[in-house]
Design an enzyme around this catalytic site. Structure first.
Site, PDB file in Angstrom:
ATOM      1  N   GLU A 150       4.180  10.555  -5.141  1.00 43.11           N
ATOM      2  CA  GLU A 150       3.458   9.536  -5.898  1.00 43.11           C
ATOM      3  C   GLU A 150       2.025  10.008  -6.155  1.00 43.11           C
ATOM      4  OE1 GLU A 150       2.530   5.742  -3.964  1.00 43.11           O
ATOM      5  OE2 GLU A 150       3.141   4.762  -5.817  1.00 43.11           O
ATOM      6  N   GLY A 174       2.299   2.335   5.301  1.00 45.18           N
ATOM      7  CA  GLY A 174       3.362   1.350   5.535  1.00 45.18           C
ATOM      8  C   GLY A 174       4.238   1.733   6.717  1.00 45.18           C
ATOM      9  N   GLY A 178       0.836  -1.201   0.000  1.00 45.80           N
ATOM     10  CA  GLY A 178       0.000   0.000   0.000  1.00 45.80           C
ATOM     11  C   GLY A 178       0.866   1.244   0.000  1.00 45.80           C
ATOM     12  N   SER A 179       0.310   2.322   0.517  1.00 40.59           N
ATOM     13  CA  SER A 179       1.022   3.599   0.470  1.00 40.59           C
ATOM     14  C   SER A 179       2.182   3.616   1.470  1.00 40.59           C
ATOM     15  CB  SER A 179       0.053   4.735   0.802  1.00 40.59           C
ATOM     16  OG  SER A 179      -0.423   4.588   2.119  1.00 40.59           O
ATOM     17  N   THR A 180       3.167   4.433   1.179  1.00 42.97           N
ATOM     18  CA  THR A 180       4.320   4.555   2.074  1.00 42.97           C
ATOM     19  C   THR A 180       3.887   5.098   3.433  1.00 42.97           C
ATOM     20  OG1 THR A 180       5.927   4.734   0.299  1.00 42.97           O
ATOM     21  CG2 THR A 180       6.522   5.783   2.364  1.00 42.97           C
ATOM     22  N   GLU A 181       2.927   6.011   3.405  1.00 46.22           N
ATOM     23  CA  GLU A 181       2.452   6.608   4.663  1.00 46.22           C
ATOM     24  C   GLU A 181       1.865   5.539   5.599  1.00 46.22           C
ATOM     25  OE1 GLU A 181      -0.557   9.389   3.683  1.00 46.22           O
ATOM     26  OE2 GLU A 181      -0.851  10.027   5.758  1.00 46.22           O
ATOM     27  N   CYS A 208       2.176   0.626  -8.459  1.00 48.00           N
ATOM     28  CA  CYS A 208       3.221   1.170  -7.582  1.00 48.00           C
ATOM     29  C   CYS A 208       4.522   1.417  -8.339  1.00 48.00           C
ATOM     30  CB  CYS A 208       3.435   0.281  -6.369  1.00 48.00           C
ATOM     31  SG  CYS A 208       3.665  -1.434  -6.805  1.00 48.00           S
TER      32      CYS A 208
HETATM   33  P1  ADP Z   1      -4.887   4.197  -0.014  1.00 49.80           P
HETATM   34  O1  ADP Z   1      -4.641   5.468   0.749  1.00 49.80           O
HETATM   35  O2  ADP Z   1      -4.586   4.336  -1.438  1.00 49.80           O
HETATM   36  O3  ADP Z   1      -6.218   3.540   0.219  1.00 49.80           O
HETATM   37  P2  ADP Z   1      -3.480   2.610   1.928  1.00 49.80           P
HETATM   38  O4  ADP Z   1      -2.046   2.293   1.956  1.00 49.80           O
HETATM   39  O5  ADP Z   1      -3.994   3.482   3.006  1.00 49.80           O
HETATM   40  O6  ADP Z   1      -3.770   3.173   0.490  1.00 49.80           O
HETATM   41  O7  ADP Z   1      -4.341   1.275   1.928  1.00 49.80           O
HETATM   42  C1  ADP Z   1      -3.853   0.004   1.625  1.00 49.80           C
HETATM   43  C2  ADP Z   1      -4.461  -0.990   2.584  1.00 49.80           C
HETATM   44  O8  ADP Z   1      -4.090  -0.627   3.903  1.00 49.80           O
HETATM   45  C3  ADP Z   1      -5.973  -1.054   2.570  1.00 49.80           C
HETATM   46  O9  ADP Z   1      -6.388  -2.400   2.746  1.00 49.80           O
HETATM   47  C4  ADP Z   1      -6.365  -0.225   3.785  1.00 49.80           C
HETATM   48  O10 ADP Z   1      -7.613  -0.548   4.333  1.00 49.80           O
HETATM   49  C5  ADP Z   1      -5.249  -0.573   4.736  1.00 49.80           C
HETATM   50  N1  ADP Z   1      -5.011   0.422   5.809  1.00 49.80           N
HETATM   51  C6  ADP Z   1      -5.181   1.751   5.760  1.00 49.80           C
HETATM   52  N2  ADP Z   1      -4.856   2.321   6.934  1.00 49.80           N
HETATM   53  C7  ADP Z   1      -4.448   1.319   7.760  1.00 49.80           C
HETATM   54  C8  ADP Z   1      -3.984   1.250   9.107  1.00 49.80           C
HETATM   55  N3  ADP Z   1      -3.860   2.331   9.858  1.00 49.80           N
HETATM   56  N4  ADP Z   1      -3.650   0.043   9.609  1.00 49.80           N
HETATM   57  C9  ADP Z   1      -3.748  -1.065   8.867  1.00 49.80           C
HETATM   58  N5  ADP Z   1      -4.195  -1.071   7.596  1.00 49.80           N
HETATM   59  C10 ADP Z   1      -4.540   0.093   7.028  1.00 49.80           C
END
Ligand code: ADP
Length: 503
Positions: A407, A259, A254-257, A310
């Site tokens: 990104e 992650g 998923g996103s770096t933030e 990605c």
């Molecule tokens: P986007 O912002 O594009 O949705 P994310 O990286 O936030 O990308 O989302 C990727 C995955 O991580 C999704 O399944 C989302 O529900 C999950 N997610 C988002 N926030 C959290 C968090 N705080 N803890 C665990 N999983 C999360």
């Protein structure tokens, strides 16, 4: 083509799945609603209509799923299976996915917006091959033996020493919405091959194919609790899952933030963690190559999956002598690219996944304009229904601009000229990311000079975004930790135990 008119054209399994409207999630081999009874609307991004409701899982559901995974791992039938049994189950799963490839691809298309044909040829096909690759790895897990030379034991003492590779335990797999099925499989296949049990949380925007995969897992005969699937959002389900003491390893894409947030949570209890995060991958065109081929490749690198990749090639660097020609060609390709929903065979690009993503991508384009970018093609939303954005090419940007550094995760390309290899290597590395990079050239010497200088997990030459089940994929720098795919992927789901037996 009106979208609601084509449902009868879907494969029977896709029709049957979508007729259900309200879905359940998979915990301990049973299909259940959320404990609190809440549900989440699933929208078709091409027309913004609700196509299904799934459970909105909360902490209680996550806890039930982790407990089930724990039981399956700690003593249940799953943990007693031999490697060959796991292999057989994975091969059966791959066969079932192949049988239902079209139905799964069609549901993916309606849920995510991508082309059904591409979903079948890329997402589902790659998923099947990767499950088969990992089925093979299940029976290839092996330790080593050594003749011991323990310095402080008497020379006459004898030891038998060996290592065992053991499954790491319960895995939390959290995946994004851009390749919903494939990302789920990229976590599940190595985890199951290793003998781990899994709690999978698909993205809230695109939960449907994970649930279809759950049905196929059950049909294949995986024991209860080996795979649990909870549908829900990040804060409500993802956060309690990553924070759960019963989870031994977190595998996240998923996103770096997000992650980084998950990485911090994992560190609190030293849970194992694999993170596959964002990118801002450069496409580097050298002036010895065929400009038309490079332009076609650059367009594909950014516009494939609507830029929601990605490793999308989102920064185009063209050696100065060829800059105008290559960039004009990319813009021309962008301008004539037909947009449409994923079941329309004429469409080359579909909608973005959500309103949020549409706003985000349009916001970046506006920020580029404000910072002085010239818009060579696209530059705005397309139509007023569905989350379509025109494929966009920006020039006259510099390295400090947000559109170059951050990104965007949409069909937006920034293009910049450069003069020599030193300069382009420096610029290519000048973002916090390091996921992929491509080089377009016919001069092997220059290509080999550049490859080691690029700080990226994958370098493609005269191609971009190629993935292979056997080739590791992951990021340098803030693009992640660890590798998906390849033999490296299963290592991340195994611990190493050293055994000393005094003979
Ligand atoms: P986007 O912002 O594009 O949705 P994310 O990286 O936030 O990308 O989302 C990727 C995955 O991580 C999704 O399944 C989302 O529900 C999950 N997610 C988002 N926030 C959290 C968090 N705080 N803890 C665990 N999983 C999360």
């Amino acid at each position: 083509m009106n979208l609601s008119d084509i449902h009868h054209l879907l494969a029977p399994r896709a029709q049957e799945f979508l007729r259900r409207d309200t879905h359940r999630m998979l915990i301990d081999g049973r299909w259940v609603a959320a404990a609190e009874g809440r549900t989440l609307d699933v929208l078709n991004p091409a027309n913004e209509q609700c196509i299904a409701h799934v459970p909105l899982a909360g902490a209680a559901d996550v806890d039930a799923a982790v407990q089930a995974a724990r039981r399956a791992f700690d003593g249940g039938p799953w943990s007693r299976l031999r490697p060959a049994d796991r292999q057989r189950l994975l091969l059966r799963l791959a066969d079932l996915l192949q049988t239902h490839a079209q139905a799964v691809a069609q549901v993916e298309s309606l849920d995510n917006g991508k082309s059904a044909a591409i979903a079948e040829a890329v997402d589902v096909a790659m998923s099947i091959d990767y499950i088969r690759f990992m089925a093979g790895q299940a029976t290839a897990i092996a330790g080593i033996t050594r003749d011991a030379s323990i310095p402080f034991a008497p020379p006459s003492a004898q030891f038998v020493t060996f290592t065992r590779r053991e499954a790491v335990g319960v895995v939390a797999a959290i995946v994004p919405w851009n390749f919903p099925l494939l990302m789920a499989v990229m976590k599940l296949a190595p985890a199951l091959a290793a003998g781990c049990s899994v709690v999978l949380k698909p993205a809230e925007q695109t939960p449907l194919t994970a649930l279809m995969l759950g049905e196929l897992l059950m049909e294949a005969g995986f024991p209860d609790g080996a795979v649990n699937i909870v549908t829900g959002d990040g804060p409500g389900a993802g956060a309690p899952l990553t924070g759960h003491a019963g989870v031994d390893k977190i595998s996240f894409t998923g996103s770096t933030e997000t992650g980084k947030l998950i990485g911090r949570t994992a560190m609190d209890r030293l849970a194992r963690v694999t993170l596959e995060l964002g990118g801002k991958s450069p496409v580097i065109v050298l002036d010895d190559c065929d400009p038309a081929a490079a332009a076609a490749g650059a367009a594909q690198a950014i516009f494939f999956n609507h830029g929601q990749v990605c490793c999308a090639g989102s920064r185009l660097y063209v050696q100065r002598r060829m800059f105008d020609r290559v960039v004009a060609d990319v813009a021309a390709i962008a301008k004539q690219m037909p947009l449409g929903h994923g079941l329309d065979p004429a469409a080359q690009m579909g909608p973005l996944v959500s309103q949020e993503q549409l706003d985000r991508v349009c916001g970046y384009i506006e920020s580029g304009r404000r910072e002085g970018a010239e818009v060579l093609s696209g530059g705005r939303r397309a139509g007023d229904k569905g989350y379509f954005v025109q494929p966009t090419v920006l020039t006259n940007v510099n390295h400090a601009h947000r559109v170059v550094q951050e990104e965007i995760f949409g069909p937006v390309l920034t293009a910049m000229p450069y003069d020599d290899l030193d300069e382009v290597a420096r610029q290519a590395n000048d973002t916090p990311y390091g996921l992929g990079a491509s080089i377009w050239s016919n001069n092997l010497t220059r290509v080999h000079q550049l490859i080691p200088r690029l700080r990226a997990g994958t370098v493609w030459v005269n191609c971009h975004s190629m993935l292979d089940p056997g080739m590791p994929f992951g990021g340098y720098k803030q693009s992640g930790i660890g590798r998906d795919l390849g033999r490296e992927a299963i290592d991340a789901y195994l611990e190493t135990k050293s055994v000393f037996i005094a003979a």
